[in-house]
Design a protein around this motif. Sequence first.
Motif, mmCIF file in Angstrom:
data_model
loop_
_atom_site.group_PDB
_atom_site.id
_atom_site.type_symbol
_atom_site.label_atom_id
_atom_site.label_comp_id
_atom_site.label_asym_id
_atom_site.label_seq_id
_atom_site.Cartn_x
_atom_site.Cartn_y
_atom_site.Cartn_z
ATOM 1 N N TRP A 177 -7.887 77.289 97.884
ATOM 2 C CA TRP A 177 -7.626 76.324 96.817
ATOM 3 C C TRP A 177 -8.906 75.548 96.519
ATOM 4 O O TRP A 177 -9.282 75.344 95.379
ATOM 5 C CB TRP A 177 -6.516 75.372 97.253
ATOM 6 C CG TRP A 177 -6.057 74.426 96.198
ATOM 7 C CD1 TRP A 177 -6.552 73.177 95.948
ATOM 8 C CD2 TRP A 177 -5.009 74.648 95.246
ATOM 9 N NE1 TRP A 177 -5.865 72.606 94.906
ATOM 10 C CE2 TRP A 177 -4.912 73.486 94.458
ATOM 11 C CE3 TRP A 177 -4.145 75.715 94.991
ATOM 12 C CZ2 TRP A 177 -3.987 73.365 93.427
ATOM 13 C CZ3 TRP A 177 -3.221 75.580 93.968
ATOM 14 C CH2 TRP A 177 -3.149 74.415 93.195
ATOM 15 N N ALA A 178 -9.561 75.145 97.581
ATOM 16 C CA ALA A 178 -10.784 74.362 97.426
ATOM 17 C C ALA A 178 -11.882 75.184 96.770
ATOM 18 O O ALA A 178 -12.764 74.654 96.114
ATOM 19 C CB ALA A 178 -11.255 73.849 98.785
ATOM 20 N N GLU A 179 -11.796 76.466 96.957
ATOM 21 C CA GLU A 179 -12.827 77.322 96.377
ATOM 22 C C GLU A 179 -12.564 77.598 94.912
ATOM 23 O O GLU A 179 -13.342 78.283 94.252
ATOM 24 C CB GLU A 179 -12.923 78.640 97.151
ATOM 25 C CG GLU A 179 -13.608 78.461 98.492
ATOM 26 C CD GLU A 179 -13.707 79.785 99.236
ATOM 27 O OE1 GLU A 179 -13.746 80.829 98.584
ATOM 28 O OE2 GLU A 179 -13.750 79.752 100.476
ATOM 29 N N ARG B 34 -5.670 76.027 101.847
ATOM 30 C CA ARG B 34 -6.556 74.913 101.502
ATOM 31 C C ARG B 34 -7.947 75.416 101.145
ATOM 32 O O ARG B 34 -8.553 74.969 100.178
ATOM 33 C CB ARG B 34 -6.680 73.963 102.694
ATOM 34 C CG ARG B 34 -5.474 73.094 102.897
ATOM 35 C CD ARG B 34 -5.860 71.848 103.703
ATOM 36 N NE ARG B 34 -5.110 70.696 103.236
ATOM 37 C CZ ARG B 34 -4.070 70.181 103.880
ATOM 38 N NH1 ARG B 34 -3.672 70.706 104.995
ATOM 39 N NH2 ARG B 34 -3.451 69.125 103.400
ATOM 40 N N ARG C 262 -5.714 71.327 89.979
ATOM 41 C CA ARG C 262 -6.863 71.799 89.212
ATOM 42 C C ARG C 262 -6.480 71.874 87.756
ATOM 43 O O ARG C 262 -5.304 71.902 87.429
ATOM 44 C CB ARG C 262 -7.308 73.134 89.783
ATOM 45 C CG ARG C 262 -7.978 72.848 91.114
ATOM 46 C CD ARG C 262 -8.632 74.002 91.781
ATOM 47 N NE ARG C 262 -7.694 74.889 92.435
ATOM 48 C CZ ARG C 262 -7.126 75.901 91.835
ATOM 49 N NH1 ARG C 262 -7.371 76.126 90.564
ATOM 50 N NH2 ARG C 262 -6.331 76.673 92.476
ATOM 51 N N LEU D 3 -2.437 68.895 97.433
ATOM 52 C CA LEU D 3 -3.785 69.385 97.170
ATOM 53 C C LEU D 3 -4.152 68.972 95.758
ATOM 54 O O LEU D 3 -3.288 68.848 94.904
ATOM 55 C CB LEU D 3 -3.822 70.917 97.289
ATOM 56 C CG LEU D 3 -3.632 71.432 98.709
ATOM 57 C CD1 LEU D 3 -3.712 72.944 98.725
ATOM 58 C CD2 LEU D 3 -4.692 70.853 99.614
#
Length: 182
Positions: free
Chosen positions: A15-17, A12, A47, A44
């Motif tokens: 991924w968020a980064e 997570r 992107r 998630l």
Amino acid sequence: MDWTAEAIEALRALWAEGHSTAEIGRRMGISKNAVVGKAHRLNLPARPSPIRREAEAASGARPAVTASPAATAKEALPVPAARPAAPVMPVATLAPASKPIASAASLAAARPPTPPRRAPQPTAVVRPFQRMGGRSCCWPIGEPGTPEFRFCTAEAISGKPYCPEHASIAYVKARDRRDDAA
DNA sequence: CCCTGATTCGC
DNA sequence: GCGAATCAGG
């Protein structure tokens, strides 16, 4: 892949980064498919994908892509955290998380030259110091004594000295370590 | 060819 | 649930 809570947290976080699936896979020692597969299952946020499958397009021909040209321009720009927040961590390709690389020495040994694939991004800001409230990750990077040596700049998990990704490799699940310990 | 991410489908 | 295979775009 054993999707422990830590592993998922690491996923997570990465991924968020805004890391690529392949990059996340490399960092976690798994395939990008595993990453994207799990990410998908975790719901998630997708992107910006380079592709557009027929499935979605087929479900309604061309839904409204041409709907409001004006609106699409601005609103169709979710592009959330595409920024590679983490300032290039040449943490090499750590072995598929097996042993908690305890010493910096062993880490240095396992650090082949890793030329960053990505071109230097002007927007990438290398923050020399974290002024954030959270403690930064204690994971050593580079060879101690060299100018390159530093610590991971990510924020540590509260209660742990490492950021999610490093925690995921630093902590091998306690269970059944007895047999390999022998 | 390299890269990217998404979906599919056998396991 | 998992992830390799596959697809599809840059």
